[in-house]
Design an enzyme around this catalytic site. Structure first.
Site, PDB file in Angstrom:
ATOM      1  N   ARG A 147       0.863  -1.183   0.000  1.00 47.76           N
ATOM      2  CA  ARG A 147       0.000   0.000   0.000  1.00 47.76           C
ATOM      3  C   ARG A 147       0.892   1.223   0.000  1.00 47.76           C
ATOM      4  O   ARG A 147       1.881   1.264   0.752  1.00 47.76           O
ATOM      5  CB  ARG A 147      -0.880  -0.009   1.257  1.00 47.76           C
ATOM      6  CG  ARG A 147      -1.944   1.069   1.257  1.00 47.76           C
ATOM      7  CD  ARG A 147      -2.677   1.158   2.581  1.00 47.76           C
ATOM      8  NE  ARG A 147      -1.947   1.994   3.532  1.00 47.76           N
ATOM      9  CZ  ARG A 147      -2.498   2.456   4.655  1.00 47.76           C
ATOM     10  NH1 ARG A 147      -3.734   2.099   4.975  1.00 47.76           N
ATOM     11  NH2 ARG A 147      -1.803   3.238   5.467  1.00 47.76           N
ATOM     12  N   TYR A 159      -3.367  11.309   6.516  1.00 49.32           N
ATOM     13  CA  TYR A 159      -3.516   9.915   6.933  1.00 49.32           C
ATOM     14  C   TYR A 159      -2.459   9.051   6.261  1.00 49.32           C
ATOM     15  O   TYR A 159      -2.158   9.225   5.081  1.00 49.32           O
ATOM     16  CB  TYR A 159      -4.908   9.354   6.572  1.00 49.32           C
ATOM     17  CG  TYR A 159      -4.822   7.867   6.702  1.00 49.32           C
ATOM     18  CD1 TYR A 159      -4.628   7.060   5.584  1.00 49.32           C
ATOM     19  CD2 TYR A 159      -4.722   7.293   7.975  1.00 49.32           C
ATOM     20  CE1 TYR A 159      -4.420   5.710   5.724  1.00 49.32           C
ATOM     21  CE2 TYR A 159      -4.507   5.946   8.110  1.00 49.32           C
ATOM     22  CZ  TYR A 159      -4.348   5.143   6.993  1.00 49.32           C
ATOM     23  OH  TYR A 159      -4.114   3.821   7.148  1.00 49.32           O
ATOM     24  N   ASP A 210      -5.149   3.809   0.193  1.00 48.74           N
ATOM     25  CA  ASP A 210      -6.261   4.036   1.123  1.00 48.74           C
ATOM     26  C   ASP A 210      -6.666   5.508   1.060  1.00 48.74           C
ATOM     27  O   ASP A 210      -5.915   6.380   1.486  1.00 48.74           O
ATOM     28  CB  ASP A 210      -5.808   3.678   2.549  1.00 48.74           C
ATOM     29  CG  ASP A 210      -6.976   3.617   3.522  1.00 48.74           C
ATOM     30  OD1 ASP A 210      -6.785   3.094   4.635  1.00 48.74           O
ATOM     31  OD2 ASP A 210      -8.086   4.070   3.166  1.00 48.74           O
ATOM     32  N   HIS A 212      -9.212   6.664   2.592  1.00 45.26           N
ATOM     33  CA  HIS A 212      -9.585   6.877   4.001  1.00 45.26           C
ATOM     34  C   HIS A 212     -10.808   7.775   4.154  1.00 45.26           C
ATOM     35  O   HIS A 212     -10.794   8.737   4.939  1.00 45.26           O
ATOM     36  CB  HIS A 212      -8.379   7.456   4.775  1.00 45.26           C
ATOM     37  CG  HIS A 212      -8.275   6.897   6.170  1.00 45.26           C
ATOM     38  ND1 HIS A 212      -8.703   7.571   7.285  1.00 45.26           N
ATOM     39  CD2 HIS A 212      -7.798   5.727   6.620  1.00 45.26           C
ATOM     40  CE1 HIS A 212      -8.480   6.860   8.361  1.00 45.26           C
ATOM     41  NE2 HIS A 212      -7.937   5.724   8.000  1.00 45.26           N
ATOM     42  N   GLU A 236      -9.162   2.130  -1.443  1.00 45.72           N
ATOM     43  CA  GLU A 236      -9.838   1.764  -0.194  1.00 45.72           C
ATOM     44  C   GLU A 236     -10.594   2.944   0.391  1.00 45.72           C
ATOM     45  O   GLU A 236     -10.117   4.073   0.374  1.00 45.72           O
ATOM     46  CB  GLU A 236      -8.794   1.285   0.810  1.00 45.72           C
ATOM     47  CG  GLU A 236      -9.351   0.910   2.150  1.00 45.72           C
ATOM     48  CD  GLU A 236      -8.272   0.496   3.111  1.00 45.72           C
ATOM     49  OE1 GLU A 236      -7.178   0.109   2.660  1.00 45.72           O
ATOM     50  OE2 GLU A 236      -8.497   0.587   4.320  1.00 45.72           O
ATOM     51  N   GLU A 262     -13.522  -1.630   6.847  1.00 50.43           N
ATOM     52  CA  GLU A 262     -12.814  -1.820   8.126  1.00 50.43           C
ATOM     53  C   GLU A 262     -13.593  -1.214   9.292  1.00 50.43           C
ATOM     54  O   GLU A 262     -13.429  -1.669  10.417  1.00 50.43           O
ATOM     55  CB  GLU A 262     -11.417  -1.227   8.064  1.00 50.43           C
ATOM     56  CG  GLU A 262     -11.373   0.265   7.969  1.00 50.43           C
ATOM     57  CD  GLU A 262      -9.951   0.780   7.865  1.00 50.43           C
ATOM     58  OE1 GLU A 262      -9.192   0.282   7.021  1.00 50.43           O
ATOM     59  OE2 GLU A 262      -9.594   1.665   8.658  1.00 50.43           O
ATOM     60  N   ARG A 283     -13.569  -5.371   3.726  1.00 48.82           N
ATOM     61  CA  ARG A 283     -12.440  -5.174   4.648  1.00 48.82           C
ATOM     62  C   ARG A 283     -12.783  -5.531   6.098  1.00 48.82           C
ATOM     63  O   ARG A 283     -11.925  -5.464   6.966  1.00 48.82           O
ATOM     64  CB  ARG A 283     -12.008  -3.712   4.611  1.00 48.82           C
ATOM     65  CG  ARG A 283     -11.448  -3.242   3.302  1.00 48.82           C
ATOM     66  CD  ARG A 283      -9.943  -3.245   3.278  1.00 48.82           C
ATOM     67  NE  ARG A 283      -9.329  -2.366   4.254  1.00 48.82           N
ATOM     68  CZ  ARG A 283      -8.255  -2.695   4.942  1.00 48.82           C
ATOM     69  NH1 ARG A 283      -7.692  -3.868   4.761  1.00 48.82           N
ATOM     70  NH2 ARG A 283      -7.737  -1.867   5.829  1.00 48.82           N
ATOM     71  N   HIS A 312      -8.966  -5.880   7.292  1.00 51.54           N
ATOM     72  CA  HIS A 312      -8.201  -4.871   8.029  1.00 51.54           C
ATOM     73  C   HIS A 312      -7.158  -5.588   8.896  1.00 51.54           C
ATOM     74  O   HIS A 312      -7.428  -6.672   9.429  1.00 51.54           O
ATOM     75  CB  HIS A 312      -9.201  -4.129   8.904  1.00 51.54           C
ATOM     76  CG  HIS A 312      -8.698  -2.901   9.565  1.00 51.54           C
ATOM     77  ND1 HIS A 312      -9.319  -2.400  10.683  1.00 51.54           N
ATOM     78  CD2 HIS A 312      -7.686  -2.057   9.284  1.00 51.54           C
ATOM     79  CE1 HIS A 312      -8.702  -1.292  11.061  1.00 51.54           C
ATOM     80  NE2 HIS A 312      -7.714  -1.055  10.229  1.00 51.54           N
ATOM     81  N   GLU A 339      -4.347  -7.383   5.140  1.00 47.12           N
ATOM     82  CA  GLU A 339      -3.469  -6.271   5.542  1.00 47.12           C
ATOM     83  C   GLU A 339      -2.554  -6.752   6.663  1.00 47.12           C
ATOM     84  O   GLU A 339      -2.996  -7.465   7.574  1.00 47.12           O
ATOM     85  CB  GLU A 339      -4.303  -5.087   6.025  1.00 47.12           C
ATOM     86  CG  GLU A 339      -3.458  -3.908   6.502  1.00 47.12           C
ATOM     87  CD  GLU A 339      -4.298  -2.719   6.900  1.00 47.12           C
ATOM     88  OE1 GLU A 339      -5.521  -2.846   6.994  1.00 47.12           O
ATOM     89  OE2 GLU A 339      -3.720  -1.636   7.122  1.00 47.12           O
ATOM     90  N   TRP A 402     -11.516  11.944   8.917  1.00 47.41           N
ATOM     91  CA  TRP A 402     -10.066  11.672   9.049  1.00 47.41           C
ATOM     92  C   TRP A 402      -9.687  10.386   8.353  1.00 47.41           C
ATOM     93  O   TRP A 402     -10.427   9.419   8.402  1.00 47.41           O
ATOM     94  CB  TRP A 402      -9.674  11.565  10.539  1.00 47.41           C
ATOM     95  CG  TRP A 402      -8.242  11.163  10.653  1.00 47.41           C
ATOM     96  CD1 TRP A 402      -7.146  11.939  10.403  1.00 47.41           C
ATOM     97  CD2 TRP A 402      -7.754   9.852  10.951  1.00 47.41           C
ATOM     98  NE1 TRP A 402      -6.007  11.198  10.558  1.00 47.41           N
ATOM     99  CE2 TRP A 402      -6.336   9.935  10.893  1.00 47.41           C
ATOM    100  CE3 TRP A 402      -8.352   8.630  11.259  1.00 47.41           C
ATOM    101  CZ2 TRP A 402      -5.518   8.827  11.148  1.00 47.41           C
ATOM    102  CZ3 TRP A 402      -7.547   7.530  11.526  1.00 47.41           C
ATOM    103  CH2 TRP A 402      -6.142   7.668  11.476  1.00 47.41           C
TER     104      TRP A 402
HETATM  105  C1  CS2 Z   1      -6.273   2.196   8.086  1.00 47.42           C
HETATM  106  C2  CS2 Z   1      -6.092   2.089   9.566  1.00 47.42           C
HETATM  107  O1  CS2 Z   1      -5.082   0.188   7.996  1.00 47.42           O
HETATM  108  C3  CS2 Z   1      -5.894   0.906   7.410  1.00 47.42           C
HETATM  109  O2  CS2 Z   1      -6.404   0.652   6.311  1.00 47.42           O
HETATM  110  O3  CS2 Z   1      -7.514   2.634   7.658  1.00 47.42           O
HETATM  111  O4  CS2 Z   1      -4.777   2.463   9.845  1.00 47.42           O
HETATM  112  C4  CS2 Z   1      -7.030   2.931  10.401  1.00 47.42           C
HETATM  113  O5  CS2 Z   1      -6.764   4.302  10.171  1.00 47.42           O
HETATM  114  C5  CS2 Z   1      -6.817   2.584  11.865  1.00 47.42           C
HETATM  115  O6  CS2 Z   1      -7.016   1.207  12.026  1.00 47.42           O
HETATM  116  C6  CS2 Z   1      -7.776   3.365  12.742  1.00 47.42           C
HETATM  117  O7  CS2 Z   1      -7.617   2.973  14.078  1.00 47.42           O
HETATM  118 MG    MG Z   2      -8.077   1.779   5.824  1.00 43.82          MG
END
Ligand code: CS2
Ligand code: MG
Length: 402
Positions: A147, A159, A210, A212, A236, A262, A283, A312, A339, A402
């Site tokens: 990723r 992020y 991602d 996000h 993602e 996730e 996810r 996730h 992941e 976020w």
């Molecule tokens: C993210 C995570 O791994 C991912 O794809 O979206 O790092 C996510 O931000 C965290 O699990 C939030 O606690």
């Molecule tokens: Mg994610």
């Protein structure tokens, strides 16, 4: 055999984890991850105050009945706290069932469907050259999928770009930090990132990204269509997923594969997305989606609709969750990818486990049960520390995602 004890262990070896440990009258124990990043104590209390007392005296072999008892019996159904608590109980009971049967849990889920679980790592950096160097590191480690996340010029934080390279931990102590976001600047840098990755590493490497939750459907459609020439393995969380039908708009504008889920905690969060094939990967994972029992239902619904799994696996999901996820990953027919954000050494010491990485794959433990434990004495050395995920605001101060 009866449940004689159920206790919640909160520990913070560099980051907070919540673990449920169930003990039976035969002395067999099982554990489940109950970590909800930024809201850990809510789940700890839900378990300690409202679930654990009800488990004492129950038959640990009755996994489905216990799941239904906790889901229907709460009256107030679904939601991340409730479903993470149920997940922890469910996971611990599967651990016990495997130990009693003398089998690794995947053997109770239909046995192996593959030799190893393909994983992806996280290459991130403030600049594109930094990201490329991180991708090279993962390729050298044998990863088949990476990723990629990079900083956005003009934004002080974004992020996926952490202080550390190998370990990404977004939750910070005391109070949530506030980041600033610009969709326009982000949409300019991501195509440059993908072009640079493909230019240096070619097209055999799976490249994931991602978003996000930060775009609107039409912005996601625009980005997806721009990135198609770079063959993303998946994009993602392109948009917040409360409005499942909103993904129809993304599908109208791009063939880029979509991965979502996730933050989902029940099959109802993704039933329309899966049934209408609005996504390509789901996810959801063990710790937040009701445990092995419920996640298996989500995966089976996905299998009917050409949707593959892509669970996730961030650092805020403990090795207990990863252990359980791998037993499903190795067995389900529609596995996609897993992941794998590595945990720190301190975390791995608190949670000794049998899964291991080799040549781009994770391999589940062959021990009876899940093949993971918690070192309670060591865990006691790491007291809980309040930690919150960041929040995001637009340049004008409006709250964003976020
Ligand atoms: C993210 C995570 O791994 C991912 O794809 O979206 O790092 C996510 O931000 C965290 O699990 C939030 O606690
Ligand atoms: Mg994610």
């Amino acid at each position: 055999m009866k449940i004689t004890d159920a206790k919640v262990i909160v520990t913070s070896p560099g980051r907070n984890f919540v673990t449920l440990k169930i003990t039976t009258s035969d002395g067999v124990t099982g554990i489940g991850d109950a970590t909800l990043n930024g809201r850990e104590l809510a789940v700890a209390s839900y378990l300690r105050d409202h679930v654990c007392p009800l488990l004492i005296g129950r038959d640990p072999a009755r996994i489905e009945d216990t799941w239904q008892y906790l889901y229907r019996g709460a009256y107030w159904r679904r939601g991340p706290v409730t479903m993470t608590a149920i997940a922890a109980v469910d996971t611990a009971l599967w651990d016990i069932k495997g130990k009693v049967a003398g089998l690794p849990v995947y053997q109770l889920l239909g046995g192996r469907s593959r030799e190893g679980v393909t994983v992806y790592g996280h290459a991130n950096g403030e600049t594109i050259p930094e990201v490329l160097d991180e991708v090279a590191r993962y390729v050298d480690l044998g990863y088949r999928a990476v990723r990629v996340q990079c900083g956005v010029p003009g934004l002080d934080a974004t992020y996926g770009v952490g202080k550390d390279k190998m370990f990404y931990e977004p939750a910070e102590t005391s109070r949530p930090s506030e980041a600033t976001w610009s969709t326009e600047r982000y949409l300019r840098v991501v195509p440059e990132l993908f072009a640079a990755v493909r230019d240096r590493f070619g097209y055999d490497l799976h490249v994931l990204h991602d978003i996000h939750h930060r775009l609107t459907p039409i912005e996601a459609g625009r980005l997806g269509s721009t990135l198609e020439e770079y063959a993303p393995f998946w994009l993602e969380d392109p948009v917040p997923a409360e409005l499942q039908e909103g993904f129809r708009l993304i599908r109208q504008h791009t063939k880029a594969p979509i991965a979502v889920g996730e933050v989902f905690n029940s099959i109802w969060d993704c039933e329309q997305l899966i049934r209408e094939q609005l996504i390509d990967y789901i996810r959801a994972t063990v710790v937040h989606a009701g445990g092995i029992t419920h996640l298996r239902r989500i995966f089976d619904l996905a299998a009917l609709h050409h949707v593959r799994t892509g669970s996730h696996g961030a650092t805020d999901l403990s090795p207990v969750c990863m252990s359980a996820a791998l037993h499903l990953d190795i067995a389900v027919p529609n596995f996609g990818i897993q992941e794998y954000m590595r945990h720190t050494e301190a975390t791995d010491e608190v949670f000794p486990h049998g899964y291991h990485y080799a040549d781009g794959y994770l391999h589940p433990s062959e021990e009876p049960g899940l093949g993971v434990d918690i070192d309670e004495k060591l865990a006691a050395r790491y007291p809980y520390e309040p930690a919150y995920l960041p929040v995001n605001r637009l340049m004008d101060g409006s709250m964003h995602h976020w």
